[in-house]
Structures are given as structure tokens and as C-alpha cells.
Design an enzyme around this catalytic site. Structure first.
Site, PDB file in Angstrom:
ATOM      1  N   GLY A   1       0.843  -1.192   0.000  1.00 15.31           N
ATOM      2  CA  GLY A   1       0.000   0.000   0.000  1.00 15.31           C
ATOM      3  C   GLY A   1       0.880   1.245   0.000  1.00 15.31           C
ATOM      4  O   GLY A   1       2.070   1.197  -0.355  1.00 15.31           O
TER       5      GLY A   1
ATOM      6  N   SER B   1      -6.060  -0.570   1.121  1.00 17.47           N
ATOM      7  CA  SER B   1      -6.975   0.531   1.470  1.00 17.47           C
ATOM      8  C   SER B   1      -6.519   1.830   0.805  1.00 17.47           C
ATOM      9  O   SER B   1      -7.337   2.666   0.429  1.00 17.47           O
ATOM     10  CB  SER B   1      -6.999   0.759   2.986  1.00 17.47           C
ATOM     11  N   SER B   2      -5.204   1.980   0.692  1.00 15.82           N
ATOM     12  CA  SER B   2      -4.663   3.245   0.167  1.00 15.82           C
ATOM     13  C   SER B   2      -5.319   3.640  -1.150  1.00 15.82           C
ATOM     14  O   SER B   2      -5.649   4.809  -1.365  1.00 15.82           O
ATOM     15  CB  SER B   2      -3.154   3.115  -0.055  1.00 15.82           C
TER      16      SER B   2
ATOM     17  N   GLN C   1     -10.728   8.200  -0.392  1.00 11.67           N
ATOM     18  CA  GLN C   1     -11.490   9.140  -1.212  1.00 11.67           C
ATOM     19  C   GLN C   1     -11.218  10.589  -0.833  1.00 11.67           C
ATOM     20  O   GLN C   1     -11.071  11.449  -1.689  1.00 11.67           O
ATOM     21  CB  GLN C   1     -12.988   8.870  -1.042  1.00 11.67           C
ATOM     22  N   GLY C   2     -11.172  10.848   0.496  1.00  8.11           N
ATOM     23  CA  GLY C   2     -11.106  12.237   0.948  1.00  8.11           C
ATOM     24  C   GLY C   2      -9.813  12.898   0.541  1.00  8.11           C
ATOM     25  O   GLY C   2      -9.788  13.893  -0.184  1.00  8.11           O
ATOM     26  N   GLY C   3      -8.678  12.366   1.003  1.00  6.91           N
ATOM     27  CA  GLY C   3      -7.382  12.926   0.664  1.00  6.91           C
ATOM     28  C   GLY C   3      -6.424  12.904   1.841  1.00  6.91           C
ATOM     29  O   GLY C   3      -6.558  12.078   2.741  1.00  6.91           O
TER      30      GLY C   3
ATOM     31  N   GLU D   1     -13.278  18.510   6.462  1.00  6.09           N
ATOM     32  CA  GLU D   1     -13.806  17.244   6.976  1.00  6.09           C
ATOM     33  C   GLU D   1     -14.058  17.362   8.472  1.00  6.09           C
ATOM     34  O   GLU D   1     -13.585  18.298   9.129  1.00  6.09           O
ATOM     35  CB  GLU D   1     -12.858  16.081   6.648  1.00  6.09           C
TER      36      GLU D   1
ATOM     37  N   HIS E   1     -16.800   4.118  10.259  1.00  9.43           N
ATOM     38  CA  HIS E   1     -17.159   5.246   9.391  1.00  9.43           C
ATOM     39  C   HIS E   1     -18.668   5.360   9.364  1.00  9.43           C
ATOM     40  O   HIS E   1     -19.360   4.374   9.130  1.00  9.43           O
ATOM     41  CB  HIS E   1     -16.609   5.034   7.974  1.00  9.43           C
TER      42      HIS E   1
ATOM     43  N   ARG F   1     -16.210  11.941  13.966  1.00 13.16           N
ATOM     44  CA  ARG F   1     -16.648  10.702  13.322  1.00 13.16           C
ATOM     45  C   ARG F   1     -17.313   9.726  14.291  1.00 13.16           C
ATOM     46  O   ARG F   1     -18.315   9.096  13.956  1.00 13.16           O
ATOM     47  CB  ARG F   1     -15.404  10.035  12.732  1.00 13.16           C
TER      48      ARG F   1
ATOM     49  N   HIS G   1     -13.733   0.842   9.728  1.00 14.16           N
ATOM     50  CA  HIS G   1     -13.072   1.618   8.683  1.00 14.16           C
ATOM     51  C   HIS G   1     -11.575   1.753   8.903  1.00 14.16           C
ATOM     52  O   HIS G   1     -10.794   1.691   7.975  1.00 14.16           O
ATOM     53  CB  HIS G   1     -13.724   3.002   8.660  1.00 14.16           C
TER      54      HIS G   1
ATOM     55  N   GLU H   1      -1.144   1.745   8.600  1.00 12.36           N
ATOM     56  CA  GLU H   1      -2.233   1.374   9.509  1.00 12.36           C
ATOM     57  C   GLU H   1      -1.891   0.165  10.380  1.00 12.36           C
ATOM     58  O   GLU H   1      -2.511  -0.050  11.430  1.00 12.36           O
ATOM     59  CB  GLU H   1      -3.508   1.116   8.693  1.00 12.36           C
TER      60      GLU H   1
ATOM     61  N   ARG I   1      -9.191   8.556  15.137  1.00 16.53           N
ATOM     62  CA  ARG I   1      -8.363   9.228  14.132  1.00 16.53           C
ATOM     63  C   ARG I   1      -9.079  10.447  13.556  1.00 16.53           C
ATOM     64  O   ARG I   1     -10.256  10.382  13.212  1.00 16.53           O
ATOM     65  CB  ARG I   1      -8.061   8.255  12.995  1.00 16.53           C
TER      66      ARG I   1
ATOM     67  N   LEU J   1      -3.496   8.533   5.663  1.00 13.44           N
ATOM     68  CA  LEU J   1      -2.512   8.540   4.578  1.00 13.44           C
ATOM     69  C   LEU J   1      -1.276   9.328   5.011  1.00 13.44           C
ATOM     70  O   LEU J   1      -0.139   8.943   4.721  1.00 13.44           O
ATOM     71  CB  LEU J   1      -3.114   9.166   3.313  1.00 13.44           C
TER      72      LEU J   1
HETATM   73  C1  LIG Z   1     -12.614   3.249   1.673  1.00 12.58           C
HETATM   74  C2  LIG Z   1     -11.508   3.936   2.441  1.00 12.58           C
HETATM   75  C3  LIG Z   1     -11.343   5.309   2.341  1.00 12.58           C
HETATM   76  C4  LIG Z   1     -10.322   5.948   3.052  1.00 12.58           C
HETATM   77  N1  LIG Z   1     -10.134   7.297   2.887  1.00 12.58           N
HETATM   78  C5  LIG Z   1      -9.084   7.894   3.491  1.00 12.58           C
HETATM   79  C6  LIG Z   1      -8.787   9.255   3.234  1.00 12.58           C
HETATM   80  O1  LIG Z   1      -9.469   9.926   2.457  1.00 12.58           O
HETATM   81  N2  LIG Z   1      -7.713   9.797   3.860  1.00 12.58           N
HETATM   82  C7  LIG Z   1      -6.920   9.095   4.730  1.00 12.58           C
HETATM   83  O2  LIG Z   1      -5.966   9.639   5.259  1.00 12.58           O
HETATM   84  N3  LIG Z   1      -7.161   7.783   4.954  1.00 12.58           N
HETATM   85  C8  LIG Z   1      -8.221   7.179   4.352  1.00 12.58           C
HETATM   86  N4  LIG Z   1      -8.450   5.858   4.589  1.00 12.58           N
HETATM   87  C9  LIG Z   1      -7.496   5.120   5.417  1.00 12.58           C
HETATM   88  C10 LIG Z   1      -6.217   4.895   4.596  1.00 12.58           C
HETATM   89  O3  LIG Z   1      -6.568   4.544   3.279  1.00 12.58           O
HETATM   90  C11 LIG Z   1      -5.355   3.808   5.201  1.00 12.58           C
HETATM   91  O4  LIG Z   1      -5.170   4.002   6.552  1.00 12.58           O
HETATM   92  C12 LIG Z   1      -3.986   3.789   4.530  1.00 12.58           C
HETATM   93  O5  LIG Z   1      -4.165   3.692   3.150  1.00 12.58           O
HETATM   94  C13 LIG Z   1      -3.165   2.645   5.048  1.00 12.58           C
HETATM   95  O6  LIG Z   1      -2.043   2.475   4.224  1.00 12.58           O
HETATM   96  P1  LIG Z   1      -1.113   1.213   4.444  1.00 12.58           P
HETATM   97  O7  LIG Z   1      -0.053   1.293   3.438  1.00 12.58           O
HETATM   98  O8  LIG Z   1      -0.769   1.105   5.858  1.00 12.58           O
HETATM   99  O9  LIG Z   1      -2.108  -0.027   4.179  1.00 12.58           O
HETATM  100  P2  LIG Z   1      -2.877  -0.489   2.871  1.00 12.58           P
HETATM  101  O10 LIG Z   1      -2.954   0.574   1.858  1.00 12.58           O
HETATM  102  O11 LIG Z   1      -4.144  -1.109   3.323  1.00 12.58           O
HETATM  103  O12 LIG Z   1      -1.914  -1.602   2.289  1.00 12.58           O
HETATM  104  C14 LIG Z   1      -1.712  -2.810   2.968  1.00 12.58           C
HETATM  105  C15 LIG Z   1      -0.994  -3.747   2.049  1.00 12.58           C
HETATM  106  O13 LIG Z   1      -0.655  -4.920   2.773  1.00 12.58           O
HETATM  107  C16 LIG Z   1      -1.034  -6.054   2.027  1.00 12.58           C
HETATM  108  N5  LIG Z   1      -1.242  -7.188   2.923  1.00 12.58           N
HETATM  109  C17 LIG Z   1      -2.275  -7.489   3.735  1.00 12.58           C
HETATM  110  N6  LIG Z   1      -2.056  -8.652   4.358  1.00 12.58           N
HETATM  111  C18 LIG Z   1      -0.846  -9.093   3.948  1.00 12.58           C
HETATM  112  C19 LIG Z   1      -0.061 -10.229   4.242  1.00 12.58           C
HETATM  113  N7  LIG Z   1      -0.481 -11.176   5.085  1.00 12.58           N
HETATM  114  N8  LIG Z   1       1.131 -10.356   3.629  1.00 12.58           N
HETATM  115  C20 LIG Z   1       1.580  -9.413   2.767  1.00 12.58           C
HETATM  116  N9  LIG Z   1       0.874  -8.315   2.455  1.00 12.58           N
HETATM  117  C21 LIG Z   1      -0.321  -8.159   3.043  1.00 12.58           C
HETATM  118  C22 LIG Z   1      -2.270  -5.605   1.263  1.00 12.58           C
HETATM  119  O14 LIG Z   1      -2.526  -6.445   0.165  1.00 12.58           O
HETATM  120  C23 LIG Z   1      -1.819  -4.207   0.864  1.00 12.58           C
HETATM  121  O15 LIG Z   1      -0.994  -4.253  -0.250  1.00 12.58           O
HETATM  122  C24 LIG Z   1      -9.474   5.200   3.891  1.00 12.58           C
HETATM  123  C25 LIG Z   1      -9.647   3.817   3.996  1.00 12.58           C
HETATM  124  C26 LIG Z   1     -10.646   3.195   3.273  1.00 12.58           C
HETATM  125  C27 LIG Z   1     -10.806   1.703   3.389  1.00 12.58           C
END
Ligand SMILES: Cc1cc2nc3c(=O)[nH]c(=O)nc-3n(C[C@H](O)[C@H](O)[C@H](O)COP(=O)(O)OP(=O)(O)OC[C@H]3O[C@@H](n4cnc5c(N)ncnc54)[C@H](O)[C@@H]3O)c2cc1C
Length: 522
Positions: free
Chosen positions: A15, A43-44, A48-50, A115, A234, A280, A339, A363, A374, A380
Site C-alpha cells: 500500500g 486501502s490506500s 477518497q477524501g485525501g 472534513e 465510518h 466521526r 473503517h 495502519e 483518528r 494517509l
Molecule cells: C474506503 C476507504 C477510504 C479511506 N479514505 C481515506 C482518506 O481519504 N484519507 C486518509 O488519510 N485515509 C483514508 N483511509 C485510510 C487509509 O486509506 C489507510 O489508513 C492507509 O491507506 C493505510 O495504508 P497502508 O499502506 O498502511 O495499508 P494499505 O494501503 O491497506 O496496504 C496494505 C498492504 O498490505 C497487504 N497485505 C495485507 N495482508 C498481507 C499479508 N499477510 N502479507 C503481505 N501483504 C499483506 C495488502 O494487500 C496491501 O498491499 C481510507 C480507507 C478506506 C478503506
């Protein structure tokens, strides 16, 4: 178990946290464990928001930090809030340089959305609701042209190997756990960037892979987990029967969209001075109460956006179209859905877990930024800041070779996929008993069910990881006998006075609480 050794830094996940860290580590060689093709499954890409950042001249990082601490309900680490908000602007500029087409005004300023619980319009966005997808697309392009990054697509991590408190390897399987036995991959250092736990709940906005597996894996290896009980729900997931539930971004309420119920009543107005823009957790509990009362809460964009919703919020418009809703004519049914997990693998200010050789960003971590709740669009931002911190700390403290051969994993047969029915029972239990409003009896009952599932389906490591995280969430929620932020106890409705303590727990401690709960109920 077959073993493969590499000079590369192993990044678990693909992500925003993982991609940004890989780019910041370059030219140091990394290997990224990516279950899906890049850009999918995270999730990244769905954000949607930013990204929150004090970009307006009238705003300041101090305001942003104050809002973060206020939303976090007394459990935010002020050092982390200060660090992250102070740096936010730098990351927006860096993402812009990397090719993210942020929305701009005619004068070239960043368009800023308002927001909930932000005292300023502070959320930098892309094409209305496309921030996550566009930021990820830009970073994936950069990663593809960075030769130091090897992506092992179609693989997942299931276990950590630890010797004397130091991580020495990560067990990798085919992303379809049924298709291979694990291989122990031993690298130069290990960065966990595997996302949160929302998908452990039946009603969620998170992609199907995001089920607390990486947090559970670290917990099973002995890492300390912090703030596990704090799960953000959410308020406006679309209640249209899809799993995961599509999100109606908070920016819609920032534009003035109203929350109404089946009687046409705008129920937030009497509940909070900021009405729909209340924090929220407040809105989520109000939506949950309306749903429980059978009053069908809905988000009404008709008056404020009309047809514009279709061009300004394409993800929302697509989800509506798939479900036969015309948001220019009909209000959108909504429900509170899991969420964001504020809790995760405990880190220090350098992104280090309590096990040696292990760093965490995004996350999957609990850095102390979010506390009990949060602030919108800080997720992000935190992933970016800690990806950079982890990358710099790894580069400074680990002796990493400047070049490395490509990792070549040859899987052999022997895996077992999690039982689909067991996963469904686990997720339903979490939504029913560990959801928006909790009770001691409900949490104990949840722990009993989790223990039964854990014992009955212990062959699948992926499922063990999910059960470990579910146990930690329910156990931490059981021992927090107060309501704070996103953690609402019907039997302990008050917030204890004084600064809130962050919870820190190992899996061994959570299992002891689980055993006690089983004794109490049998
Ligand atoms: C619908 C939605 C809307 C959102 N909108 C916002 C927003 O507008 N602004 C904001 O700041 N945050 C928002 N968030 C939260 C934000 O998107 C996440 O907190 C953030 O993207 C997390 O990034 P990350 O890289 O930690 O995890 P992720 O982007 O979730 O990436 C995790 C990665 O780990 C991988 N993975 C999972 N399990 C395993 C495993 N066992 N082995 C290897 N890889 C694995 C997944 O496949 C993925 O590639 C939103 C979340 C959602 C669901």
C-alpha cells in the site's frame, strides 16, 4: 521449511506505506511482498477524501496538531502529533513532484476540503474523491522505474521467525494460502506495512485482504500491540448489501450533504453543535442508533450537490449506479462500518516495534498519532511520514548491501486456505459483539467464539493471524472500562477523568484475558 536468504530489506505489504518506504530506501535493495497486483487490495487505493495538511496560509501545523489531539480523546502522543503535522506540507509537495495531480484552484493553490473535526478546510484532494487511487498510481509509476525495488506479486506473509527477541525471517506463501507451503525468507531488515484490521468485521469499508493479518502475525511473534480496542467506524458506508460496503466520503458532508432518516428528520442537528460535521465517532454512534431503531439513516446530497455529485464524486456515483440509486434524486442509505484501526503494532518514535529488526508503518502500526479516534485524512499522512522515518532509520542502523540479486521463490504444494465459514463467523462476531457499541458480556461472548474458532481452524496461519488480532481487539475493549473516542461501552458510558492511558498488550496477555472470559461464561 525451505529457506531463502537475501541481502534485500523485506517490506510486507504494497500500500502507500510500503511503496513510499521502498522509494525512500532507494537505492538500497528491497523486496516487496504484494498479495495482489500493485495498486489492488490496499486501502490506500480506495481513499477518497485525501491527505490532511495545513496548506492554507491562515492555518498552521499547531492547529492541525490540536485538532488531532482533540479528536484522539486524550490518548494522542503529543510528540507524534507535533512531528506528523509539522511535516505534512512537505509530503504534499513531494507527492506533487512524484506526479500526483492534486486539485488546484485557478490561481494554482491546492483545493482544500473540510472534513469532520478539522477546524480548517485542510484536506488536499484529487479529482474530488480519487485521492488514494491517483496517489497510488503516481507512486506505482515511480516504483516501476526504480530498479532497487523487487515486487513479489501474488505472495503473502504468514509468520515471523524470531531469535532472542530479534526478527530473523518472514514466512512467505502464495497469496492463495491453499496453493503453497511457506518459505522462510531471511532478509537484511523487516518493515511491516500490511494495513489495518477493518475487514475483520462483517460490515466494513476495507478491501478483503485487510483483516488484521499482519498485526496478528507480529503479535504471535511476541511484538507488543497498542490501542487495539480503538477501531474507527465510518458513519457513512453505503448500506446497499455489498461486502465491502462502498464509502460515501465525508467530503460530501463537508459540501453540506445532510443526514436524514426514513421520517425525513435531520437527526444530527439536535445531537451536536457541528451537526453532520461532528467528530466521526459521534456521527457513527448516531447512525448506528438510527439503524438499530429501524429508522434507515440516509445521506442526502440532493439539494447541495444535485447532478454535480456524479462528476465531483465519481467513486460515490459509480457505487450508486451499481445499486440503482440516483443521488441527484434519492438519498443514499448509509450504515456505520469498520473503517480504520487506530491500534496496531506498537512503535517508538523511530517506527521500531518492540522486537529487534522490525519496523512498522501505516495502519498496521500504532504510533500514538490517532489515540482513541483518528482525525479524518490523517491516515494517509501518517503512512507517508512513518514510511520515511522507517526508511531513514533502517538505512542508518542496518548494514544493507548496496546491490542484491533478485529473490527467487519456488513454492511447493502444502498450504491450507482459511475456512470461509469460519472467517464469516469471525467477522459477524466482531460486528455483532465488538462493534460500535460494546458491553462486557458481549465482549466475553466474542472472546469465547474467537477461542473456539481459533482452536478448530488452527491449520491456517492466515486464520490464526486474524484470530490473534480479533482476540487483542476484544480483550483490550473488555479491560477498558470506560467510553473514550471510538470505544463505546454501554455498561461504562463515562470517560474516566485525567489523561487516558494508551493500552499496550502482548498476545500472551490478551490470551490470559480470553481464558478468564471463558471461565466467567462457563
Ligand atoms: C474506503 C476507504 C477510504 C479511506 N479514505 C481515506 C482518506 O481519504 N484519507 C486518509 O488519510 N485515509 C483514508 N483511509 C485510510 C487509509 O486509506 C489507510 O489508513 C492507509 O491507506 C493505510 O495504508 P497502508 O499502506 O498502511 O495499508 P494499505 O494501503 O491497506 O496496504 C496494505 C498492504 O498490505 C497487504 N497485505 C495485507 N495482508 C498481507 C499479508 N499477510 N502479507 C503481505 N501483504 C499483506 C495488502 O494487500 C496491501 O498491499 C481510507 C480507507 C478506506 C478503506
Amino acid at each position: 521449511m525451505q529457506e531463502v536468504t537475501t541481502d534485500r530489506i523485506v517490506i510486507v505489504g504494497a500500500g502507500l506505506g510500503a511503496l513510499y518506504a521502498a522509494l525512500k530506501l532507494a537505492p538500497l535493495p528491497v523486496v516487496m511482498i504484494s498479495p495482489e497486483p500493485l495498486g489492488e487490495g490496499a486501502s490506500s487505493a480506495w481513499a477518497q477524501g485525501g491527505v490532511a495538511a495545513a496548506m492554507d496560509a491562515a492555518d498552521s501545523p499547531e492547529n492541525h496538531a490540536a485538532d488531532t489531539e482533540k479528536a484522539g480523546a486524550g490518548t494522542v502522543d503529543p510528540v507524534v502529533a507535533d512531528l506528523v503535522t509539522r511535516e505534512a506540507r512537505k509530503y504534499i509537495l513531494d507527492l506533487t513532484t512524484m506526479g500526483t495531480p492534486f486539485d488546484r484552484t485557478v490561481d494554482g493553490d491546492y483545493v482544500l476540503s473540510r472534513e469532520a473535526a478539522h477546524s480548517f478546510a485542510r484536506v488536499v484532494r484529487v479529482k474530488g474523491d480519487q485521492a488514494g487511487a491517483e496517489i497510488m498510481a503516481a507512486l506505482i509509476d515511480r516504483v516501476r522505474e526504480t530498479p532497487s525495488v523487487q515486487v513479489l506479486q501474488g505472495t503473502m506473509a504468514v509468520d515471523l521467525d524470531v531469535a532472542d527477541g530479534v526478527v530473523t525471517g518472514v514466512a512467505i506463501q502464495d497469496a492463495d494460502e491453499a496453493r503453497s507451503a511457506p518459505i522462510m525468507l531471511r532478509g537484511a531488515a523487516y518493515l511491516m506495512a500490511g494495513g489495518g484490521s477493518g475487514g475483520l468485521f462483517a460490515l466494513t469499508t476495507n478491501p478483503p485482504r485487510i483483516r488484521g493479518q499482519v498485526i496478528g502475525m507480529a503479535a504471535r511473534a511476541g511484538a507488543e500491540i497498542a490501542d487495539a480496542e480503538f477501531v474507527q467506524f465510518h458513519p457513512t458506508a453505503m448500506d446497499v448489501g455489498e461486502d465491502p460496503a462502498p464509502l460515501a466520503t465525508e467530503a460530501l458532508r463537508g459540501e453540506g450533504a445532510a443526514l436524514i432518516n426514513a421520517d425525513g428528520e435531520r437527526f444530527m442537528v439536535d445531537l451536536h453543535p457541528d451537526a453532520e460535521l461532528a467528530p466521526r465517532d459521534v456521527v457513527a454512534r448516531a447512525i448506528f442508533a438510527q439503524t438499530q431503531a429501524g429508522k434507515r439513516p440516509m445521506l442526502d446530497t440532493r439539494d447541495v450537490l444535485g447532478e454535480r455529485v456524479k462528476t465531483q464524486f465519481p467513486a460515490v456515483a459509480d457505487a450508486c449506479a451499481r445499486n440503482g440509486i440516483d443521488p441527484a434524486k434519492d438519498p443514499i442509505p448509509v450504515a456505520a462500518a469498520a473503517h480504520y484501526h487506530m491500534g496496531g503494532i506498537a512503535t517508538d518514535h523511530g517506527g521500531r516495534a518492540t522486537l529487534g529488526g522490525l519496523w512498522v508503518c501505516g495502519e498496521a502500526s500504532s504510533t500514538g498519532l490517532h489515540g482513541a479516534n483518528r482525525l479524518a485524512s490523517n491516515g494517509l499522512l501518517e503512512a507517508l511520514v512513518y514510511a520515511r522515518i522507517c526508511a531513514e532509520d533502517i538505512a542508518a542502523s542496518v548494514d544493507v548491501a548496496t546491490t542484491a540479486d533478485l529473490v527467487d521463490l519456488r513454492f511447493t504444494a502444502g498450504g491450507l486456505a482459511p475456512d470461509a465459514k469460519a472467517v464469516a463467523t469471525l467477522r459477524q462476531t466482531m460486528t455483532d459483539l465488538v462493534g460500535v457499541v460494546r458491553t462486557g458480556d458481549g465482549l466475553r461472548a466474542a472472546l469465547v467464539t474467537i477461542a473456539e474458532l481459533d482452536a478448530a481452524y488452527s491449520d491456517s496461519r492466515a486464520f490464526q493471524n486474524m484470530c490473534a488480532t480479533a482476540t487483542l481487539i476484544a480483550a483490550a475493549a473488555l479491560i477498558r472500562e470506560e467510553s473514550r473516542g471510538a470505544h463505546e461501552r454501554a455498561d461504562f458510558p463515562n470517560t474516566l477523568s485525567g489523561p487516558g492511558q494508551r493500552s499496550k498488550m502482548t498476545l500472551t496477555e490478551a490470551l490470559a484475558i480470553r481464558a478468564e472470559a471463558i471461565k466467567d461464561l462457563t
